[in-house]
Design a protein around this motif. Sequence first.
Motif, PDB file in Angstrom:
ATOM      1  N   THR A 148       0.862  -1.179   0.000  1.00  0.00           N
ATOM      2  CA  THR A 148       0.000   0.000   0.000  1.00  0.00           C
ATOM      3  C   THR A 148       0.894   1.224   0.000  1.00  0.00           C
ATOM      4  O   THR A 148       1.347   1.685   1.052  1.00  0.00           O
ATOM      5  CB  THR A 148      -0.915  -0.005   1.236  1.00  0.00           C
ATOM      6  N   PRO A 161      -1.849  -4.174  -5.305  1.00  0.00           N
ATOM      7  CA  PRO A 161      -2.201  -4.124  -3.888  1.00  0.00           C
ATOM      8  C   PRO A 161      -3.396  -5.013  -3.586  1.00  0.00           C
ATOM      9  O   PRO A 161      -4.262  -5.208  -4.440  1.00  0.00           O
ATOM     10  CB  PRO A 161      -2.528  -2.644  -3.661  1.00  0.00           C
ATOM     11  N   VAL A 162      -3.441  -5.527  -2.383  1.00  0.00           N
ATOM     12  CA  VAL A 162      -4.420  -6.558  -2.019  1.00  0.00           C
ATOM     13  C   VAL A 162      -5.322  -6.104  -0.877  1.00  0.00           C
ATOM     14  O   VAL A 162      -4.926  -5.323  -0.026  1.00  0.00           O
ATOM     15  CB  VAL A 162      -3.691  -7.853  -1.585  1.00  0.00           C
ATOM     16  N   PHE A 163      -6.553  -6.610  -0.896  1.00  0.00           N
ATOM     17  CA  PHE A 163      -7.506  -6.370   0.192  1.00  0.00           C
ATOM     18  C   PHE A 163      -7.717  -7.656   0.972  1.00  0.00           C
ATOM     19  O   PHE A 163      -8.016  -8.696   0.381  1.00  0.00           O
ATOM     20  CB  PHE A 163      -8.850  -5.896  -0.363  1.00  0.00           C
ATOM     21  N   ILE A 198      -7.602  -8.414  -5.433  1.00  0.00           N
ATOM     22  CA  ILE A 198      -6.414  -7.738  -5.931  1.00  0.00           C
ATOM     23  C   ILE A 198      -6.788  -6.692  -6.967  1.00  0.00           C
ATOM     24  O   ILE A 198      -7.506  -6.981  -7.926  1.00  0.00           O
ATOM     25  CB  ILE A 198      -5.447  -8.769  -6.556  1.00  0.00           C
ATOM     26  N   ALA A 199      -6.324  -5.451  -6.744  1.00  0.00           N
ATOM     27  CA  ALA A 199      -6.437  -4.392  -7.758  1.00  0.00           C
ATOM     28  C   ALA A 199      -5.123  -4.372  -8.526  1.00  0.00           C
ATOM     29  O   ALA A 199      -4.054  -4.309  -7.918  1.00  0.00           O
ATOM     30  CB  ALA A 199      -6.685  -3.045  -7.084  1.00  0.00           C
ATOM     31  N   ASN A 256      -2.943   1.495  -6.943  1.00  0.00           N
ATOM     32  CA  ASN A 256      -2.616   1.973  -5.593  1.00  0.00           C
ATOM     33  C   ASN A 256      -3.664   2.956  -5.095  1.00  0.00           C
ATOM     34  O   ASN A 256      -4.013   2.967  -3.914  1.00  0.00           O
ATOM     35  CB  ASN A 256      -1.229   2.613  -5.581  1.00  0.00           C
ATOM     36  N   LYS A 274      -6.553   1.007  -3.884  1.00  0.00           N
ATOM     37  CA  LYS A 274      -6.261   0.437  -2.565  1.00  0.00           C
ATOM     38  C   LYS A 274      -6.436   1.494  -1.469  1.00  0.00           C
ATOM     39  O   LYS A 274      -7.067   1.253  -0.437  1.00  0.00           O
ATOM     40  CB  LYS A 274      -4.841  -0.129  -2.549  1.00  0.00           C
ATOM     41  N   ASN A 314      -9.205   1.492   1.592  1.00  0.00           N
ATOM     42  CA  ASN A 314      -8.903   1.625   3.022  1.00  0.00           C
ATOM     43  C   ASN A 314      -9.649   2.807   3.627  1.00  0.00           C
ATOM     44  O   ASN A 314     -10.107   2.748   4.773  1.00  0.00           O
ATOM     45  CB  ASN A 314      -7.392   1.750   3.245  1.00  0.00           C
ATOM     46  N   ASP A 340      -1.539   5.043   5.815  1.00  0.00           N
ATOM     47  CA  ASP A 340      -2.547   4.893   4.757  1.00  0.00           C
ATOM     48  C   ASP A 340      -3.464   6.109   4.695  1.00  0.00           C
ATOM     49  O   ASP A 340      -3.753   6.636   3.615  1.00  0.00           O
ATOM     50  CB  ASP A 340      -3.397   3.637   5.007  1.00  0.00           C
TER      51      ASP A 340
END
Lengths: 290, 290, 290, 290
Positions: free
Chosen positions: D94, D118-120, D133-134, D167, D170, D174, D240
């Motif tokens: 992130t 980036p991953v959730f 994943i984006a 990004n 992501k 968040n 973040d």
Amino acid sequence: MIGFIGLGAMGQAIAANILKAGFELTVYNRTPDKTKDLQQAGARVAGSVAELCSNADIVLTMITDDAVLAQLTGGENGMLAHLRRDALHISLSTISPAFSDALAAQHAARDQQYVAAPVFGKPDVAALAKLWIANAGSAAAKEKARPVLEAIGQGIYDFGEKPGAANLVKLSGNFIIAAMIETLAEAYTLGEKNGVSRHDMHEFFTSTLFPVPIYKNYGRLIADHNYLPVGGAPKILQKDMRLVNEVAAHSSVAMPFANIVHNRMIAMANANVQEDWVGFARQAATEAGL
Amino acid sequence: MIGFIGLGAMGQAIAANILKAGFELTVYNRTPDKTKDLQQAGARVAGSVAELCSNADIVLTMITDDAVLAQLTGGENGMLAHLRRDALHISLSTISPAFSDALAAQHAARDQQYVAAPVFGKPDVAALAKLWIANAGSAAAKEKARPVLEAIGQGIYDFGEKPGAANLVKLSGNFIIAAMIETLAEAYTLGEKNGVSRHDMHEFFTSTLFPVPIYKNYGRLIADHNYLPVGGAPKILQKDMRLVNEVAAHSSVAMPFANIVHNRMIAMANANVQEDWVGFARQAATEAGL
Amino acid sequence: MIGFIGLGAMGQAIAANILKAGFELTVYNRTPDKTKDLQQAGARVAGSVAELCSNADIVLTMITDDAVLAQLTGGENGMLAHLRRDALHISLSTISPAFSDALAAQHAARDQQYVAAPVFGKPDVAALAKLWIANAGSAAAKEKARPVLEAIGQGIYDFGEKPGAANLVKLSGNFIIAAMIETLAEAYTLGEKNGVSRHDMHEFFTSTLFPVPIYKNYGRLIADHNYLPVGGAPKILQKDMRLVNEVAAHSSVAMPFANIVHNRMIAMANANVQEDWVGFARQAATEAGL
Amino acid sequence: MIGFIGLGAMGQAIAANILKAGFELTVYNRTPDKTKDLQQAGARVAGSVAELCSNADIVLTMITDDAVLAQLTGGENGMLAHLRRDALHISLSTISPAFSDALAAQHAARDQQYVAAPVFGKPDVAALAKLWIANAGSAAAKEKARPVLEAIGQGIYDFGEKPGAANLVKLSGNFIIAAMIETLAEAYTLGEKNGVSRHDMHEFFTSTLFPVPIYKNYGRLIADHNYLPVGGAPKILQKDMRLVNEVAAHSSVAMPFANIVHNRMIAMANANVQEDWVGFARQAATEAGL
């Protein structure tokens, strides 16, 4: 010889006072037509930054923001490359404390001096040599800067050795002014929506609790729904509020009021309105349906 | 004869000045021990609101909030029932404009007079008879109130015929002060976290842009991280900020700053901290890890 | 016999389902033309609140706000005066918890029953009898209300004996929805200004973290910059957000998000825009210069 | 061969799934003890970034922030210097969109490939290979990355050629989660202060409008006043939220909700509380006196 770079409204007014005080002055501006009045008043005009710097003992800069000042100081044609050993750079600009400190280090690495000396006051105040100046840097550099700063301001306040401290004070001051404007905008709007005259409120508060020019002048504009004259371009003031919030974020300070005035400036800059932060009052009035 | 009801710190200081000015004064307070000093200074003490009202030409009230004033004025033992025809009620309290207007109408229905005359100043200012007074009501009522108000304040400002207008000005003023405190709290906290002395900042701003007592006094406390003395109980100041937000809501005004200072007061009142709104600075400092 | 008062879009859809479920229904509305469709579908139309109440076992109300419901229930022609002993008032409206509790007490004083049963869902959801219902009141009253509520909703959730609890849940729910809208408005605006498609973001978030109709439906409108259809008048939604903030203020809860969505609704209501809270996205976009 | 750098809780879970999927894996971590489990599961351990890079076709990184990733990629021992021509860097971290784009350009200048992915999902979700994943980068790079990403996630969403777009998504995600938490924290606190059970509210909202795991899981913790387990360190989540606000500031977007959750994280990080953003609920409760 004194050099001056950056001849916007503030820069011209300040440079004129340096000349009036009897200093030998050379000026430079990217768009050369802004040098005319000063030239007529006795200033020399340099054709480049390098030319100006190579002959100067002291160079003052009054520049929009970090990026433009970085361009002006860096590179092979920049101030760092051409300023003489022991020469002094007085930075009057409203820039980030971090950049100011970094610039100080770069000058030091070349045996050049640097002080941050950001100023408070609109162009009309600058013209009267009535600016207030927050000043920080090494004792020697501040000593050297003093006669020039005395020629342009009514008071010089020392914030120590670290130049960024003076820039932080300048940013804080702009935040305080912005917050004062938002406060009055909300209060007078509340009054008007409830049948109380904005002018009566203005007279009351500036006769009693807040009898100072900054309240009287900004408050008068707000009471009048008058958004002219423009003291600073929206993009510049947006930058100032952005810097306040950036410094806050990087030093882990929560500033809810600073968030709000930043958002106000963002909205103004995006709307391409030619108003300064007094325009907060227009936003407050619009939201209230006035 | 003048009557005075509500002998908190403010009420006692104000009543003492009425006495000093040569008026014949009768006082009443729910908790009788607060009447002692005034009695020694020459005031009569009434045993009930009814007794006080039945002999008074003018009755001043300095009461916590709408609810307590409603209790005091209403019911069979209340001011409305016992005040004489043509007698005048001067309400010094910080209450809602709507309640003030409603109370005025109730007095008018009984051929009694009413003016709203909320005051600015802490108890020490009240003791010096240096309060600033926002005043609204009928011309006749204001004329009748004037000699008494002149005995307790240094300036009386007229806001027209509608009593609520004076109360709105009082609420607006308290909001402006609260916003000033939050502003300085954020600015000085930003300074401290970035290595700039809170005191240096305070000296600078109150020597240059804001050279007035209200900035100097509150700013000094904030610079000192000093939350004493307490000028107003958290519950009272929370009530003031709640009223500002309520009036804003009912008149459809967006006041983001007023929201924030209201939230600050809510947190303080819930924490049972004995601090006034200078405590905003403690909250800002705590959030910043200072 | 069941009575129904308040035939706005929601009221008409709900009343139609009561009729469909086989209940005998009498309706009343201040502006009589809204009764036509229901009359054709088999409802009787009462000429007054008194007439409707005098024959009803249960009366449902779907009314704008506290003030209108107070008018409807109070006075010599109101529900309280004309409802039979043991009759039940089911209040579907989004009103303040305090008023709901006060109304319950007034009914109880007349041996009438009262339950608060505010509903979640737009008119299209109401038409499908798919509302979610928060329900509070005495056990006996809730038992009596159940068959009618089952005819109009897909789920009834019990919040105890105090009617105001159900109203508080309704207000909280509207706040949660408003905050969701503001959140998506800010996020999609951030995307668009940085070159990321609003629709791609919408597809992503509603396929992964938030795969529910309320995110899909409101998010789609926000992604589309589409502010139609209007699910609720700005003045009504402003009232809802005002009530959330009032309850918060009176129970000493700081709700910074609730402050912001309240301010958004104030600005919309003042601008006389015919948009519901999806219009937050227009405000966010405008502030961002989109 | 696949390389993996950055073995925090997330990194270890992800790397384990790459191994499980049958890929040959080499890992590196600054603090070597975190490599043990993976080594036992069949991974090779590289002694340096240079060693890992010199043999890898693809290197994934899961790193705290811009600064650490800049250190890892730059310099004479960094990834840029040692990654082979045509090798692919998959950045799972992130980080700021601007840094991601700059890094992509640096890789391209060395004929290396780069995708942002980036991953959730929290570590438990990562362990189940259920991340979302984006993904953004050149078509060829994304094609090459696909088999590896399919081994670690349940869905890959394409956001085009510009890596920073992924990004930004992501960061937006968040922010949306943080805003959801703040929203529920305010709503449940309002309920509790008004006598409505937090759990009843939670059951209601997650059974009706918001029946999804993210609301159920975070909402349950908030309803329980339970701030464990910690899904992310305060300093990381503060970073973040800071990045969200920085991107907003630099693209001139006003995000009042993002300001508030940023301030919440600042207060938490300064308080050295070991809680993730569910701690917003503790702040809301404390402000409300609970």
